[in-house]
Design an enzyme around this catalytic site. Structure first.
Site, PDB file in Angstrom:
ATOM      1  CB  CYS A 268      59.380  36.360  28.181  1.00  0.00           C
ATOM      2  SG  CYS A 268      58.772  37.825  29.042  1.00  0.00           S
TER       3      CYS A 268
ATOM      4  CB  CYS B 271      69.608  35.563  32.686  1.00  0.00           C
ATOM      5  SG  CYS B 271      68.234  36.626  32.243  1.00  0.00           S
TER       6      CYS B 271
ATOM      7  CB  CYS C 110      56.746  33.499  35.592  1.00  0.00           C
ATOM      8  SG  CYS C 110      56.915  35.160  34.876  1.00  0.00           S
TER       9      CYS C 110
ATOM     10  CB  CYS D 187      62.117  33.689  29.787  1.00  0.00           C
ATOM     11  SG  CYS D 187      62.378  33.487  31.559  1.00  0.00           S
TER      12      CYS D 187
ATOM     13  CD  GLU E 237      65.627  26.370  40.889  1.00  0.00           C
ATOM     14  OE1 GLU E 237      65.797  25.138  40.914  1.00  0.00           O
ATOM     15  OE2 GLU E 237      65.839  27.055  39.874  1.00  0.00           O
TER      16      GLU E 237
ATOM     17  CB  CYS F 154      69.367  36.380  41.453  1.00  0.00           C
ATOM     18  SG  CYS F 154      68.009  36.382  40.266  1.00  0.00           S
TER      19      CYS F 154
END
Length: 405
Positions: free
Chosen positions: A141, A377, A137, A144, A117, A130
């Site tokens: 974290c 975010c 990933c 997130c 995305e 972005c």
């Protein structure tokens, strides 16, 4: 919210028989020409012609390359394409933010095409794209949502660059081409819809160092996509060994995903801190090539209620960053299903910002954008994963459908 949705592909995907030249570096374009027996004496000139047609003009077929000999155009079309990745879905937030789920070309007979995305954020003085650098990933974290999804693989240089090409196609941002007629955003006279790039999408950019720096080279080339390197920001959770080399190789702006002022808390929020603790990370920032008051490092700090948002933490942050040309980007936490965190109350965020500002640091509070379409975010890919899970469940319930997901 507007949602343009292409149905999920649940059957086998054919591997393209021709390679697309869109997104390649200059060296890769030269090799592609050499592979079809273009004479060595012509390679540099022909690569420069292709470069301008692909990246400045945004052409989608070889026939429009008017200064390229017809015979070469035919040869190129026989062996290559200028295809872009496919936009699977487009979502438009009430605030104008656009999120695209993009499917890359399959790389083999059992590959349905990697999906990532990217998000476009329009503002009065700029348009920021972005982009993602990995599929999934590798970091975990805890605040997130994107980080809860496993790493699949790194994106190639071309797959990173074509996110920008897809955005410019969709936004009518290539000069001389007809604008989209189905809801695309067309920039005003003399302006560019995409003026800034942030590597803040899916993935840790510095774990895909070579492809990210090569992609920045393509994006910033003045004869093509022509973005200023000062308008390209790479955000890292703190892969210390690659921070200095990033400044040398890419000359980009740097953002640090910090979020805590002590190692104990950062170990919890950003587990990578156990390998590269705060003191080591900040030393890399102090020596980042090109850092100055005119090229400040951005420190991102997500505001978590009762966790890292006290006045004492604000003062500790000021002490921590002393001597570093910095600005602090305060990010209201964007909630997601199942999270144990809450966003700090607005008066608390304002008080935190005031302490930082009074110490001499710019401390803008990032306005949440695209929350209604999970484009903010830390939210990327989450809804897509739900849709994929539903499609997978449908397949498991139907024995007659090949298990291709």
């Amino acid at each position: 919210m507007t949602l343009v949705d292409t149905p999920l592909a649940i059957s086998g995907v054919q591997t393209p028989t021709k390679r697309s030249l869109a997104g390649l570096t200059r060296a890769e374009l030269a090799e592609a020409l050499r592979a079809i027996a273009v004479p060595d004496r012509e390679i540099r000139m022909r690569a420069a012609q292709l470069w301008q047609w692909i990246y400045h003009h945004g052409l989608r077929d070889f026939d429009g390359m008017l200064n390229v000999a017809k015979g070469l155009r035919t040869l190129l079309a026989e062996h290559y394409t200028l295809d872009r990745p496919e936009i699977v879905t487009e979502q438009v937030s009430k605030d104008g933010t656009r999120k695209w789920l993009i499917r890359m070309a399959p790389t083999g007979p059992h590959d349905r095409g990697a999906e990532v995305e990217c998000v476009y954020i329009p503002e009065s003085d700029r348009g920021t794209l972005c982009v993602s650098s990995q599929v999934g990933c590798t970091l975990t974290c805890t605040f997130c949502h994107t980080g809860t999804q496993k790493l699949v693989r790194n994106l190639t240089t071309a797959e990173i660059v074509t996110q920008l090409i897809v955005a410019r196609d969709r936004l009518g941002d290539f000069p001389g081409l007809a604008p989209p007629n189905d809801g695309g955003l067309v920039p005003g006279e003399g302006s560019r819809a995409v003026s800034n790039i942030v590597f803040m999408g899916m993935g840790e950019p510095l774990y895909n160092f070579g492809n990210v720096t090569d992609a920045i080279g393509v994006m910033s080339d003045g004869e093509g996509l022509s973005l200023s390197r000062r308008r390209v920001t790479v955000s890292t959770s703190g892969v210390v060994p690659e921070i200095g080399p990033l400044g040398t190789a890419a000359g980009s702006m740097l953002a640090i995903s910090l979020h805590a002022t002590n190692d104990a808390l950062r170990n919890e929020l950003v587990p990578l801190n156990r390998k590269y603790p705060i003191e080591t990370l900040l030393q890399a920032c102090r020596t980042y090539p090109g850092a100055s008051n005119a090229r400040r490092i951005t420190f991102e700090y997500v505001m978590l209620k009762g966790i890292n948002d006290s006045v004492a933490e604000a003062k500790a942050l000021v002490r921590l960053l002393k001597g570093i040309p910095a600005k602090i980007n305060l990010i209201p936490f964007n909630p997601w299903p199942g999270t144990r965190y809450e966003c700090s109350d607005w008066p608390v965020i304002e008080r935190f910002s005031e302490v930082v500002f009074n110490a001499g640091y710019a401390s803008p509070v990032r306005t949440p954008r695209g929350r209604d379409i999970l484009a903010a975010c830390g939210q990327l890919k989450s809804e897509t994963e739900k849709l994929r899970a539903r499609a997978r469940l449908m397949l498991e319930q139907d024995d007659d459908v090949p298990q291709s997901l």
